[in-house]
Design an enzyme around this catalytic site. Structure first.
Site, PDB file in Angstrom:
ATOM      1  N   HIS A  94       0.843  -1.195   0.000  1.00 41.85           N
ATOM      2  CA  HIS A  94       0.000   0.000   0.000  1.00 41.85           C
ATOM      3  C   HIS A  94       0.874   1.238   0.000  1.00 41.85           C
ATOM      4  O   HIS A  94       2.006   1.236   0.478  1.00 41.85           O
ATOM      5  CB  HIS A  94      -0.947   0.012   1.207  1.00 41.85           C
ATOM      6  CG  HIS A  94      -0.268  -0.208   2.524  1.00 41.85           C
ATOM      7  ND1 HIS A  94       0.115  -1.456   2.963  1.00 41.85           N
ATOM      8  CD2 HIS A  94       0.109   0.662   3.487  1.00 41.85           C
ATOM      9  CE1 HIS A  94       0.700  -1.335   4.139  1.00 41.85           C
ATOM     10  NE2 HIS A  94       0.711  -0.057   4.482  1.00 41.85           N
ATOM     11  N   HIS A  98       0.925   5.140   1.083  1.00 38.26           N
ATOM     12  CA  HIS A  98       0.305   6.184   1.903  1.00 38.26           C
ATOM     13  C   HIS A  98       0.393   7.515   1.163  1.00 38.26           C
ATOM     14  O   HIS A  98       1.483   7.922   0.742  1.00 38.26           O
ATOM     15  CB  HIS A  98       1.077   6.371   3.213  1.00 38.26           C
ATOM     16  CG  HIS A  98       1.023   5.215   4.167  1.00 38.26           C
ATOM     17  ND1 HIS A  98       0.146   5.158   5.218  1.00 38.26           N
ATOM     18  CD2 HIS A  98       1.757   4.080   4.242  1.00 38.26           C
ATOM     19  CE1 HIS A  98       0.349   4.033   5.906  1.00 38.26           C
ATOM     20  NE2 HIS A  98       1.314   3.368   5.335  1.00 38.26           N
TER      21      HIS A  98
END
Ligand code: AMP
Length: 143
Positions: free
Chosen positions: A98, A100
């Protein structure tokens, strides 16, 4: 199976901000700053080391688009940090890749991310820099 697999499967809810066939973006529950968003591939990838080229292109292509949308969403946002932690040693707590996107505000009081707040340049000679650069350079095309 990680919590992000469950979000993508629709088994647990999330605050979605963008979705296409390959990518999902949703609010990070921790909201380091307001608008803190996570961008993930829909196809499970553990971390940066696990991306095939196609998936990497699809995810990375969306980062500027989603960053612009976040910035446009709040006129107080003056910057965005993009950060991806890969591997537990790097602080990755959810083992599903992922990215951010952390909006920044003037005088938001955050001390920033690892770079550029830490400066170890005093410990590096030109030779040491060069040796490190050469060692990395030598890895390309090996696979
Ligand atoms: P990292 O430490 O880079 O692996 O970041 C994991 C992030 O996932 C943290 O910032 C958490 O706040 C966030 N997170 C964990 N569970 C959820 C969830 N259910 N929905 C949204 N964000 C989450």
């Amino acid at each position: 199976m990680t919590i992000f697999d469950k979000i993508i499967n629709g088994d647990i809810p999330s605050y979605k901000v963008y979705e296409n066939q390959d990518v999902l973006a949703f609010l990070d529950i921790s909201q380091v700053t307001p608008g803190h968003t996570l961008v993930v591939p829909k196809k499970h990838v553990d971390d940066i080391f696990g991306y095939d080229t196609d998936t990497a292109q699809k995810v990375l292509l969306q980062l500027p688009i989603i960053a612009r949308a976040i910035k446009a969403s709040n006129s107080d946002i003056t910057g965005i940090n993009i950060q991806s932690n890969n591997g537990p040693s790097a602080g990755q707590s959810v083992l599903y890749s992922h990215w951010h996107l952390i909006p920044r505000f003037d005088n938001d009081g955050l001390t920033g991310t690892l770079a550029p707040t830490i400066d170890n340049s005093a410990e590096f000679s030109p030779e040491r820099y060069q040796k490190i650069a050469d060692a990395i350079k030598a890895q390309f095309g090996k696979e």
